[in-house]
Design a protein around this motif. Structure first.
Motif, PDB file in Angstrom:
ATOM      1  N   SER A   1       1.865   0.572  -1.338  1.00  0.00           N
ATOM      2  CA  SER A   1       1.177   1.833  -1.043  1.00  0.00           C
ATOM      3  C   SER A   1       2.145   3.024  -1.041  1.00  0.00           C
ATOM      4  CB  SER A   1       0.401   1.744   0.266  1.00  0.00           C
ATOM      5  OG  SER A   1       1.262   1.443   1.331  1.00  0.00           O
ATOM      6  N   GLU A   2       3.305   2.893  -0.404  1.00  0.00           N
ATOM      7  CA  GLU A   2       4.220   4.037  -0.295  1.00  0.00           C
ATOM      8  C   GLU A   2       4.903   4.345  -1.624  1.00  0.00           C
ATOM      9  OE1 GLU A   2       4.250   5.891   2.244  1.00  0.00           O
ATOM     10  OE2 GLU A   2       3.410   4.631   3.819  1.00  0.00           O
ATOM     11  N   CYS A   3       5.348   3.321  -2.328  1.00  0.00           N
ATOM     12  CA  CYS A   3       6.105   3.542  -3.570  1.00  0.00           C
ATOM     13  C   CYS A   3       5.188   3.555  -4.775  1.00  0.00           C
ATOM     14  CB  CYS A   3       7.205   2.501  -3.743  1.00  0.00           C
ATOM     15  SG  CYS A   3       8.319   2.453  -2.348  1.00  0.00           S
ATOM     16  N   GLY A   4       3.890   3.415  -4.538  1.00  0.00           N
ATOM     17  CA  GLY A   4       2.940   3.455  -5.638  1.00  0.00           C
ATOM     18  C   GLY A   4       2.011   4.653  -5.536  1.00  0.00           C
ATOM     19  N   SER A   5       2.366   5.627  -4.670  1.00  0.00           N
ATOM     20  CA  SER A   5       1.451   6.755  -4.474  1.00  0.00           C
ATOM     21  C   SER A   5       1.678   7.872  -5.493  1.00  0.00           C
ATOM     22  CB  SER A   5       1.547   7.288  -3.038  1.00  0.00           C
ATOM     23  OG  SER A   5       2.853   7.704  -2.755  1.00  0.00           O
ATOM     24  N   CYS A   6       2.919   8.051  -5.977  1.00  0.00           N
ATOM     25  CA  CYS A   6       3.180   9.124  -6.950  1.00  0.00           C
ATOM     26  C   CYS A   6       3.294   8.572  -8.369  1.00  0.00           C
ATOM     27  CB  CYS A   6       4.463   9.869  -6.609  1.00  0.00           C
ATOM     28  SG  CYS A   6       4.431  10.668  -5.000  1.00  0.00           S
ATOM     29  N   HIS A   7       3.780   7.350  -8.494  1.00  0.00           N
ATOM     30  CA  HIS A   7       3.916   6.663  -9.785  1.00  0.00           C
ATOM     31  C   HIS A   7       3.619   5.209  -9.498  1.00  0.00           C
ATOM     32  CE1 HIS A   7       7.702   5.576  -7.912  1.00  0.00           C
ATOM     33  NE2 HIS A   7       8.099   6.837  -7.907  1.00  0.00           N
ATOM     34  N   MET A   8       3.609   4.353 -10.526  1.00  0.00           N
ATOM     35  CA  MET A   8       3.343   2.936 -10.222  1.00  0.00           C
ATOM     36  C   MET A   8       4.484   2.393  -9.351  1.00  0.00           C
ATOM     37  SD  MET A   8       4.305   0.514 -13.433  1.00  0.00           S
ATOM     38  CE  MET A   8       5.897  -0.283 -13.461  1.00  0.00           C
TER      39      MET A   8
ATOM     40  N   GLY B   1      13.685  15.417  -6.577  1.00  0.00           N
ATOM     41  CA  GLY B   1      13.106  16.703  -6.190  1.00  0.00           C
ATOM     42  C   GLY B   1      11.958  16.599  -5.187  1.00  0.00           C
ATOM     43  N   ASN B   2      11.610  15.382  -4.783  1.00  0.00           N
ATOM     44  CA  ASN B   2      10.518  15.187  -3.809  1.00  0.00           C
ATOM     45  C   ASN B   2      11.066  14.669  -2.496  1.00  0.00           C
ATOM     46  OD1 ASN B   2       7.575  15.057  -5.267  1.00  0.00           O
ATOM     47  ND2 ASN B   2       9.266  14.582  -6.649  1.00  0.00           N
ATOM     48  N   ASN B   3      10.367  14.994  -1.414  1.00  0.00           N
ATOM     49  CA  ASN B   3      10.687  14.361  -0.153  1.00  0.00           C
ATOM     50  C   ASN B   3       9.814  13.117  -0.005  1.00  0.00           C
ATOM     51  OD1 ASN B   3      11.202  13.520   2.403  1.00  0.00           O
ATOM     52  ND2 ASN B   3      10.930  15.521   3.370  1.00  0.00           N
ATOM     53  N   ALA B   4      10.423  11.940  -0.175  1.00  0.00           N
ATOM     54  CA  ALA B   4       9.674  10.680  -0.092  1.00  0.00           C
ATOM     55  C   ALA B   4      10.116   9.885   1.138  1.00  0.00           C
ATOM     56  CB  ALA B   4       9.862   9.869  -1.375  1.00  0.00           C
ATOM     57  N   SER B   5      10.570  10.608   2.175  1.00  0.00           N
ATOM     58  CA  SER B   5      11.083   9.952   3.387  1.00  0.00           C
ATOM     59  C   SER B   5      10.023   9.095   4.066  1.00  0.00           C
ATOM     60  CB  SER B   5      11.537  11.005   4.406  1.00  0.00           C
ATOM     61  OG  SER B   5      12.513  11.825   3.843  1.00  0.00           O
ATOM     62  N   LEU B   6      10.491   8.049   4.735  1.00  0.00           N
ATOM     63  CA  LEU B   6       9.607   7.116   5.433  1.00  0.00           C
ATOM     64  C   LEU B   6      10.101   6.938   6.858  1.00  0.00           C
ATOM     65  CD1 LEU B   6       9.615   4.431   2.613  1.00  0.00           C
ATOM     66  CD2 LEU B   6       7.639   5.833   3.250  1.00  0.00           C
ATOM     67  N   ASP B   7       9.220   6.410   7.733  1.00  0.00           N
ATOM     68  CA  ASP B   7       9.704   6.070   9.065  1.00  0.00           C
ATOM     69  C   ASP B   7      10.646   4.867   8.953  1.00  0.00           C
ATOM     70  OD1 ASP B   7       8.189   3.429   9.883  1.00  0.00           O
ATOM     71  OD2 ASP B   7       6.730   4.729   8.882  1.00  0.00           O
ATOM     72  N   LYS B   8      11.489   4.687   9.980  1.00  0.00           N
ATOM     73  CA  LYS B   8      12.566   3.694   9.924  1.00  0.00           C
ATOM     74  C   LYS B   8      12.066   2.277   9.637  1.00  0.00           C
ATOM     75  CE  LYS B   8      16.899   5.025  11.743  1.00  0.00           C
ATOM     76  NZ  LYS B   8      17.141   6.179  12.618  1.00  0.00           N
TER      77      LYS B   8
ATOM     78  N   THR C   1       9.177   1.192   8.208  1.00  0.00           N
ATOM     79  CA  THR C   1       8.657   1.053   6.847  1.00  0.00           C
ATOM     80  C   THR C   1       9.807   1.056   5.847  1.00  0.00           C
ATOM     81  OG1 THR C   1       6.779   2.352   7.609  1.00  0.00           O
ATOM     82  CG2 THR C   1       6.929   1.955   5.246  1.00  0.00           C
ATOM     83  N   GLU C   2      10.759   1.966   6.062  1.00  0.00           N
ATOM     84  CA  GLU C   2      11.897   2.062   5.155  1.00  0.00           C
ATOM     85  C   GLU C   2      12.658   0.736   5.099  1.00  0.00           C
ATOM     86  OE1 GLU C   2      15.772   4.622   5.316  1.00  0.00           O
ATOM     87  OE2 GLU C   2      15.773   2.444   5.012  1.00  0.00           O
ATOM     88  N   ALA C   3      12.880   0.144   6.266  1.00  0.00           N
ATOM     89  CA  ALA C   3      13.633  -1.109   6.325  1.00  0.00           C
ATOM     90  C   ALA C   3      12.871  -2.235   5.620  1.00  0.00           C
ATOM     91  CB  ALA C   3      13.930  -1.478   7.777  1.00  0.00           C
ATOM     92  N   GLU C   4      11.560  -2.267   5.806  1.00  0.00           N
ATOM     93  CA  GLU C   4      10.751  -3.318   5.162  1.00  0.00           C
ATOM     94  C   GLU C   4      10.812  -3.191   3.638  1.00  0.00           C
ATOM     95  OE1 GLU C   4       6.527  -3.712   6.271  1.00  0.00           O
ATOM     96  OE2 GLU C   4       6.150  -4.486   4.249  1.00  0.00           O
ATOM     97  N   ILE C   5      10.653  -1.976   3.157  1.00  0.00           N
ATOM     98  CA  ILE C   5      10.642  -1.761   1.705  1.00  0.00           C
ATOM     99  C   ILE C   5      12.025  -2.041   1.118  1.00  0.00           C
ATOM    100  CG2 ILE C   5      10.354  -0.026  -0.102  1.00  0.00           C
ATOM    101  CD1 ILE C   5       8.131   1.216   1.578  1.00  0.00           C
ATOM    102  N   ARG C   6      13.068  -1.578   1.822  1.00  0.00           N
ATOM    103  CA  ARG C   6      14.429  -1.810   1.343  1.00  0.00           C
ATOM    104  C   ARG C   6      14.692  -3.313   1.202  1.00  0.00           C
ATOM    105  NH1 ARG C   6      19.530   1.098   2.019  1.00  0.00           N
ATOM    106  NH2 ARG C   6      18.434   2.713   3.160  1.00  0.00           N
ATOM    107  N   GLN C   7      14.292  -4.054   2.196  1.00  0.00           N
ATOM    108  CA  GLN C   7      14.525  -5.505   2.157  1.00  0.00           C
ATOM    109  C   GLN C   7      13.754  -6.155   1.003  1.00  0.00           C
ATOM    110  OE1 GLN C   7      15.068  -7.665   5.593  1.00  0.00           O
ATOM    111  NE2 GLN C   7      13.968  -9.481   4.968  1.00  0.00           N
ATOM    112  N   PHE C   8      12.498  -5.760   0.840  1.00  0.00           N
ATOM    113  CA  PHE C   8      11.667  -6.306  -0.238  1.00  0.00           C
ATOM    114  C   PHE C   8      12.295  -6.029  -1.600  1.00  0.00           C
ATOM    115  CE2 PHE C   8       8.372  -5.438  -3.441  1.00  0.00           C
ATOM    116  CZ  PHE C   8       7.803  -6.695  -3.532  1.00  0.00           C
ATOM    117  N   LEU C   9      12.728  -4.777  -1.825  1.00  0.00           N
ATOM    118  CA  LEU C   9      13.278  -4.402  -3.131  1.00  0.00           C
ATOM    119  C   LEU C   9      14.598  -5.107  -3.407  1.00  0.00           C
ATOM    120  CD1 LEU C   9      12.534  -0.564  -3.090  1.00  0.00           C
ATOM    121  CD2 LEU C   9      11.538  -2.256  -4.657  1.00  0.00           C
ATOM    122  N   VAL C  10      15.467  -5.099  -2.397  1.00  0.00           N
ATOM    123  CA  VAL C  10      16.808  -5.623  -2.609  1.00  0.00           C
ATOM    124  C   VAL C  10      16.784  -7.149  -2.770  1.00  0.00           C
ATOM    125  CG1 VAL C  10      19.048  -5.902  -1.493  1.00  0.00           C
ATOM    126  CG2 VAL C  10      17.962  -3.664  -1.552  1.00  0.00           C
ATOM    127  N   TYR C  11      15.984  -7.827  -1.962  1.00  0.00           N
ATOM    128  CA  TYR C  11      15.955  -9.285  -2.044  1.00  0.00           C
ATOM    129  C   TYR C  11      15.263  -9.785  -3.308  1.00  0.00           C
ATOM    130  CZ  TYR C  11      18.199 -10.186   2.345  1.00  0.00           C
ATOM    131  OH  TYR C  11      19.135 -10.262   3.329  1.00  0.00           O
TER     132      TYR C  11
END
Ligand code: HEC
Ligand code: HEC
Length: 161
Positions: free
Chosen positions: A39-46, A70-77, A79-89
């Motif tokens: 949902s968060e990383c698929g809201s502006c592009h796929m 050029g966009n502010n795509a900041s997340l709460d801590k 959510t950010e940690a969950e997404i970071r872990q998903f992407l990196v792993y």
């Protein structure tokens, strides 16, 4: 530096090539999908499949969300940690090391600037990426209609006129 990029590119290409034959070319998608990522990383592009970039590139992207192309795509801590872990792993190389604190800020990494991407699209003129129905090379879904499922097979490509 350059060498490392080429190496990662080669690793990714080989993981693409060895993916399930017959079903078409696939960038393996993790069995368990993070809802926050979708949902968060698929809201502006796929939501770009994590296997398209090495772990360090995802780390750099997650470190720079306040100025994301050029966009502010900041997340709460959390959510950010969950997404970071998903992407990196689930990244192209499973390199889970965080970027060193001393690392100089780098420009935000792009999938479309990797060596494998350039190679895979060497026959696509840059004017085609600028067509109205495409917009930019980052708009994978314009041509690869199942890109969000990690499918990039030739038979699933059609280029808007
Ligand atoms: C507020 C809108 C917005 C959100 C939210 C967003 N992005 Fe982006 N992202 C962009 C824009 C704009 C670009 C540049 C697209 C272009 O060049 O056509 C971009 C580009 C990218 C690219 C590079 C694509 C290329 O050119 O190879 C990646 C990778 C990426 N985003 C990952 C993410 C991730 C991961 C998240 C979630 C943490 C995210 N984005 C959330 C707006 C957003
Ligand atoms: C303007 C249309 C277009 C866009 C946009 C586009 N591609 Fe492609 N892509 C192609 C074409 C054409 C090919 C070559 C078809 C072929 O021979 O498989 C290709 C090939 C590929 C391949 C290799 C497939 C193979 O069979 O070897 C991958 C992987 C790929 N693209 C990923 C992406 C990703 C990821 C994005 C977005 C960041 C993207 N593409 C954006 C048109 C596009």
């Amino acid at each position: 530096m350059k060498r490392a990029t080429v190496f990662v590119g080669m690793m990714l290409v080989s993981s693409i090539l060895y993916a399930e034959e017959g079903e078409g070319l696939r960038v393996p998608m993790p069995a368990k999908i993070s809802k926050a990522w979708k949902s968060e990383c698929g809201s502006c592009h796929m939501a770009y499949p994590p296997g398209l970039l090495p772990g360090r590139s995802w780390q750099a992207i997650m470190n720079g969300l306040s100025n994301h192309f050029g966009n502010n795509a900041s997340l709460d801590k959390v959510t950010e940690a969950e997404i970071r872990q998903f992407l990196v792993y689930n990244s192209a190389d499973h390199d889970v090391r965080p970027l060193p604190a001393t690392a100089k800020p780098t420009p935000t990494p792009r999938i479309t600037e990797t060596a494998w991407f350039r190679r895979a699209h060497s026959e696509v003129p840059s004017s085609v990426f600028r067509r109205q129905g495409v917009g930019s090379a980052a708009n994978c879904m314009a041509c690869h209609h199942a890109a969000d499922k990690g499918v990039f097979a030739e038979e699933d490509v059609s280029i808007p006129r």
